[in-house]
Design a protein around this motif. Sequence first.
Motif, short mmCIF file in Angstrom:
data_model
loop_
_atom_site.label_atom_id
_atom_site.label_comp_id
_atom_site.label_asym_id
_atom_site.label_seq_id
_atom_site.Cartn_x
_atom_site.Cartn_y
_atom_site.Cartn_z
N GLU A 44 109.60 16.25 -86.70
CA GLU A 44 109.70 16.30 -88.17
C GLU A 44 110.48 15.12 -88.70
N GLY A 86 105.05 19.29 -88.52
CA GLY A 86 105.90 18.28 -89.12
C GLY A 86 105.68 18.06 -90.59
N GLN A 87 105.07 19.03 -91.22
CA GLN A 87 104.71 18.93 -92.63
C GLN A 87 105.54 19.92 -93.44
N LEU A 108 108.23 26.44 -88.09
CA LEU A 108 108.31 25.39 -87.08
C LEU A 108 107.97 25.96 -85.70
#
Lengths: 233, 233
Positions: A164, B118-119, B156
């Motif tokens: 991330e 990762g968004q 996550l």
Amino acid sequence: MSQSPWQPISPAKPARPSREPLTRDRIVDAAMGLLVDQGYEAVSMRKVAQALGTGPASLYAHVANKQELDHLLVDRAAQEMRFPEPDPARWQEQLKEAMREMLRVLRAYPGVARAAIGQVPLGERAMLTTEQLLAILKAGNVPDQAAAWAVDLIPLYVTATAFEESVQRAAEWTEADIKTFVADLRTYFESLDSSRFPLTVALAPALTAGGSGDERFEFGIQIITAGLASLAP
Amino acid sequence: MSQSPWQPISPAKPARPSREPLTRDRIVDAAMGLLVDQGYEAVSMRKVAQALGTGPASLYAHVANKQELDHLLVDRAAQEMRFPEPDPARWQEQLKEAMREMLRVLRAYPGVARAAIGQVPLGERAMLTTEQLLAILKAGNVPDQAAAWAVDLIPLYVTATAFEESVQRAAEWTEADIKTFVADLRTYFESLDSSRFPLTVALAPALTAGGSGDERFEFGIQIITAGLASLAP
DNA sequence: ACCTGAACACCGTTCAAGT
DNA sequence: ACCTGAACACCGTTCAAGT
């Protein structure tokens, strides 16, 4: 010195491409160099080959494909991780130290997390980190099956965190950009329709706290450690 | 029928490209279709355009870039997630149910996890899932800051899990392939030098247990839930 | 305003040919 | 055995030109 220092015996070479033979190590060195100073996106077979003064096809004699090169990069990074000697009295703190160390190295090589995500770590050095994590968990009397699944969960969490961060880094955000983004995000959350998003509105400050990532990460490793401790007799 | 059935009034069209105007929704529909039956790798601007009977440049009037299309795919999937009504007496079980539901949908659209990883989920439907997770955590009296960080940690973990699975799926492994791989892995672990990898050798069966992923996932959500519960007064 | 063809600057990988 | 040039089959994105 019996030999002329300004002219080697072997015939002159085109200066640039040092004619050392290609090896796996040289390829990984070049790839790591690109990754460190241009980010993971720059690690293409073509660019690595170019950095070595050759064409992309030449790499395939030493590396099966791009995926294998990714694995080698992860293993190279894993090599730098240093874990504490297991101490039953301090295992929980040691587990946290180990996770912080993993994140530290992944941050030092921004982009390795992108290569590592979703990858079973079977490289020799990566497996040594697994072994060392297991040792800490066993020191804490975590049951075998829980320890085994934990060494899957732990790298998954740390890698996802680093991934991330690397997405932001790849966008070349400065510290100030991130601050602005977080501030805008908070304003956005607060501006939402509070009949549809009551908690998002109410918790806007908390949702946007810990921008640096360190506090969030500490929270995560605390959760994981506490959860594992609840399974230890 | 006053009109000739074999020839419409408007000029003949090349049959295939239905001349409905391009819209964001049609683009996302086409992308989702490709993703479902050919995997995430098939979701390129060019292939999506082709599926719509046009060229890649045409998409850019409706979608900023590939990244935005990825966000739209994630939001489309988030739309299908259904969470339980918060009940303070059952919040821990409900939190697990919510995580299972997230994984269920991510598995139904293999590849969405790749777009989501990762968004920061800022789409409307994705934010509604955040809101609903917060509601369950608040029902459990989890402190505000912990709840806020938890709604980061939970997606996550679930997304990273789905991502790992999708990597295998993308390699088109059958159930049997996975079984063979896991068996080989176990043999490999057992064959390691037990002075360097004592725990990896000893725990080989545990390390390779739970191949389907469900047991591993249950372990993960148990850890997260227990960790959060330890923070609730 | 929306759409398009063509181009630009890239990818990973293969393969026949060279040394 | 190792290396190479050239090709194949792709990418995302831009832009001038059309309607």
